[in-house]
Scaffold this active site. Structure first.
Site, PDB file in Angstrom:
ATOM      1  N   ILE A   1      33.671 -29.766  20.961  1.00 24.47           N
ATOM      2  CA  ILE A   1      34.539 -29.211  19.931  1.00 24.47           C
ATOM      3  C   ILE A   1      34.081 -29.638  18.546  1.00 24.47           C
ATOM      4  O   ILE A   1      34.139 -28.859  17.585  1.00 24.47           O
ATOM      5  CB  ILE A   1      35.986 -29.632  20.225  1.00 24.47           C
ATOM      6  N   ASP A   2      33.605 -30.877  18.423  1.00 22.63           N
ATOM      7  CA  ASP A   2      33.152 -31.378  17.135  1.00 22.63           C
ATOM      8  C   ASP A   2      31.963 -30.563  16.618  1.00 22.63           C
ATOM      9  O   ASP A   2      31.949 -30.120  15.464  1.00 22.63           O
ATOM     10  CB  ASP A   2      32.766 -32.851  17.289  1.00 22.63           C
ATOM     11  N   ASP A   3      30.961 -30.386  17.466  1.00 18.78           N
ATOM     12  CA  ASP A   3      29.806 -29.585  17.065  1.00 18.78           C
ATOM     13  C   ASP A   3      30.208 -28.161  16.727  1.00 18.78           C
ATOM     14  O   ASP A   3      29.709 -27.580  15.763  1.00 18.78           O
ATOM     15  CB  ASP A   3      28.756 -29.578  18.184  1.00 18.78           C
TER      16      ASP A   3
END
Length: 648
Positions: free
Chosen positions: A386-388
């Site tokens: 999710i961060d990427d």
């Protein structure tokens, strides 16, 4: 709600602004020069010598001894030894027992004598700390492979675990993806208990060689530790009466699970530890080293090796090209590089080709969610994160791509997937939704770091910032994320950083996200964050935070100034409207003064986090991309909401 850019005003220190412009130009040129011709950026990802030691032990176990490789790895391990003979898990850190045991064992395999001047102090320190018996479970498993430890004195991990349904406690999907990929192959190793005796003993690492495997004290039954110790005892008893057909079926299911998750380049999840244990497990199940699965797996391990000019060889735990590329693209755009610059368009093309379009393990909790998003590594279709995904979308929106429809479609899929991965508390984790069971961390086996993936402030902040830039500030899901972030603020004004060190990272992520989502810079939450950052600014004008802030709150915001952490603090202060403040001027001046002639910065300190305290990271590109971002925003003002307003 669309976010609009705030134009810069002349700061009180015009000389600082001129110096920042020059530093930014040098840094942009340096960063552009580091782009690969395919469009990506990647800095080395440095961890600690256990990666190098376990690589050598794997090769010894498989009979793949290569003198040149062993010599090069030993050079690197020796270069990281502390003056007292021990090894730490991060630069400048305290000695760590398991790292020292594994480094010592690897050097013995490489031919270093136990009475050598650099070896004897290490062994003496290990004995003082309780010897091998006091090391972590993973270390003792590695030693058991060579007869240096008894398998009976390692926690039981039955392969039948693979049969537990996702709703049952302690099923494999209760573990974070990094732990899951490691635990499944280790159940095979635990079942097989192989021993390939080493050509020497490690008696010098036992506190009492006559009693090398002392019994561990049993915790009270009413405690979690006591309950799981007794569960482990029951599993040991089960081992003796396990139904053979069921055990064989479990081993076959584990093998199938492992093989199905091998990536196209031969790795597993794009990270080194699961690849190592998967290779051992499949080899124990009868796959020879020439089998295509193992052949490609072994070849993938070589791609984690970084060869230095001094002849040493360092092993990366994983590689971060997607993460580095999206951060570099954001940095360059915010530093004034034109949105249709060939470097940015090429980066966008590469990122678009890396989109994950198939379901992975995340679909166990979200079976009806269509795939989308991006992973961290070159090859990792099973575990997009999710961060990427949030940062890639922020990067793509800063590029004027000739095929805007293609960008819009990829972004739409990424936004849909990200929203679908929101946890029930309104926040976001890194890889999974609702991966919050407290039970896995209680297992005697799981003493190697965090093994679950709960929501974190830094990931949630990046998602909220992305959603704001997509015109979704008023979306109820965004507001729930904002509310969660406000609730998570520490009493002192900071936010905890799960994937970067630590409170400086968390605060540097959250403040820009809150402001982008419509929270006023004058709000109490933002003012408390500003006050905290100003209170922990170092006398030299920079910011730094040591890894010790994870176990000891007294270290929060304390540490030698670093380029990346100074940039994080500046990004928060700039978003909070502090561009003309003294703290920002001093921070910018520190970045300008510490910049090297080629436009880069030096940063030996570890400012990245794998597992808080247990596994620290030094992203070698952090020292470049974040200062470029911070200086760019200081010179050019806060970034606009991508390239044009979009409706929610």
């Amino acid at each position: 709600m669309a976010v609009t850019a705030v134009g810069p005003s002349e700061p009180h220190g015009t000389g600082t602004l001129d110096a920042a412009r020059e530093a930014t130009a040098r840094a942009v040129d340096h960063l552009l020069s580091r782009q690969d011709e395919q469009g990506w950026w990647k800095g080395d990802l440095e961890t600690n010598v256990t990666m190098d030691a376990e690589d050598l032990m794997l090769r010894q176990f498989l009979g793949l001894r290569d003198p040149a490789t062993f010599d090069a790895a030993a050079r690197h391990i020796r270069s990281r030894q502390r003056p007292d003979g021990t090894w730490a898990t991060f630069y400048g850190g305290p000695p760590e027992l398991s790292a020292t045991v594994e480094a010592y064992a690897a050097l013995r395999l490489a031919g270093d004598a136990p009475d050598a001047p650099h070896m004897a102090p290490a062994a003496a320190w290990v004995r003082e700390q309780g010897g091998i018996a006091a090391a972590r479970v993973f270390t003792r498993i590695w030693l058991a492979l060579f007869g240096w430890w008894k398998w009976d004195d390692t926690p039981e991990l039955p392969p039948e675990l693979i049969f537990l349904p996702p709703w049952f406690p302690l099923n494999i999907y209760d573990f974070g993806c990094w732990a899951r990929q490691t635990i499944v192959p280790l159940t095979v190793v635990s079942a097989k208990r192989p021993v390939r005796p080493a050509p020497f003993t490690l008696d010098e690492l036992h506190a009492d060689p006559a009693r090398p495997n002392p019994p561990r004290p049993l915790a009270p039954a009413a405690t979690w530790d006591g309950a799981f110790q007794r569960l482990d005892k029951a599993l040991r008893a089960y081992r003796g009466v396990a139904i053979r057909p069921l055990r064989r079926a479990a081993l076959k299911s584990c093998a199938r699970w492992i093989i199905e998750r091998q990536e196209n380049d031969g790795c597993w999840g794009g990270i080194q530890p699961p690849a190592v244990y998967s290779i051992i497990a499949l080899h124990l199940l009868g796959y020879d080293l020439d089998h295509p699965v193992l052949r490609e797996g072994l070849a993938s391990l070589d791609r984690y090796a970084v060869w230095r000019e001094d002849g040493s060889r360092m092993i990366e735990a994983c590689q971060s090209p997607v993460w580095d590329t999206c951060l570099a693209a954001v940095a360059l755009a915010d530093a004034g590089v034109e949105p249709d610059h060939p470097a940015l368009v090429k980066a966008a093309d590469w990122l678009l080709a890396e989109e994950v379009r198939r379901p992975g393990d995340w679909a166990v909790r979200r079976p009806d969610l269509p795939p989308g998003g991006w992973a961290f590594e070159f090859h990792n279709d099973n575990y997009p994160d999710i961060d990427d995904t949030a940062e890639v979308i922020l990067a793509l929106r800063r590029v004027r791509h000739p095929d805007s429809a293609r960008v819009d479609e990829a972004v739409a899929r990424g936004v849909r997937w990200t929203l679908g991965m929101q946890s029930k508390n309104g926040a976001w984790a890194a890889f999974d939704a609702e991966n919050t069971s407290p039970l896995p961390n209680r297992l005697p086996f799981c003493d190697f770091g965090e093994v679950i993936d709960p929501p974190s402030a830094d990931v949630t902040a990046h998602v909220v910032e992305m959603l704001a830039y997509e015109g979704r500030s008023l979306d109820p899901r965004t507001r729930r994320g904002v509310a969660w972030l406000l609730d998570e603020q520490e009493p002192g004004g900071a936010w905890f950083g799960r994937w970067g060190t630590n409170y400086v990272y968390g605060t540097g992520a959250v403040v820009p996200a809150l402001v982008a989502a419509g929270i006023s810079p004058a709000s109490p939450a933002v003012r408390r964050a500003v006050a905290w950052l100003e209170s922990v600014q170092n006398e030299d004008g920079g910011w730094g935070e040591d890894q010790r802030s994870y176990p000891d709150r007294e270290w929060a915001g304390r540490g030698a100034s670093t380029a990346s952490q100074t940039a994080w603090a500046l990004m928060a202060l700039l978003a909070a409207g502090e561009r003309d403040g003294k703290a920002v001027e001093r921070g910018v001046a520190w970045l300008v003064e510490t910049q090297q002639p080629d436009g880069s910065w030096d940063e030996p300190y570890f400012t990245g986090t794998g597992f808080p305290w247990d596994f620290s990271l030094n992203y070698h590109l952090y020292r470049q991309v974040f200062p470029v971002t911070a200086l760019g925003r200081y010179v050019h003002g806060e970034p606009a909401a991508a390239t044009a307003p979009r409706s929610a």
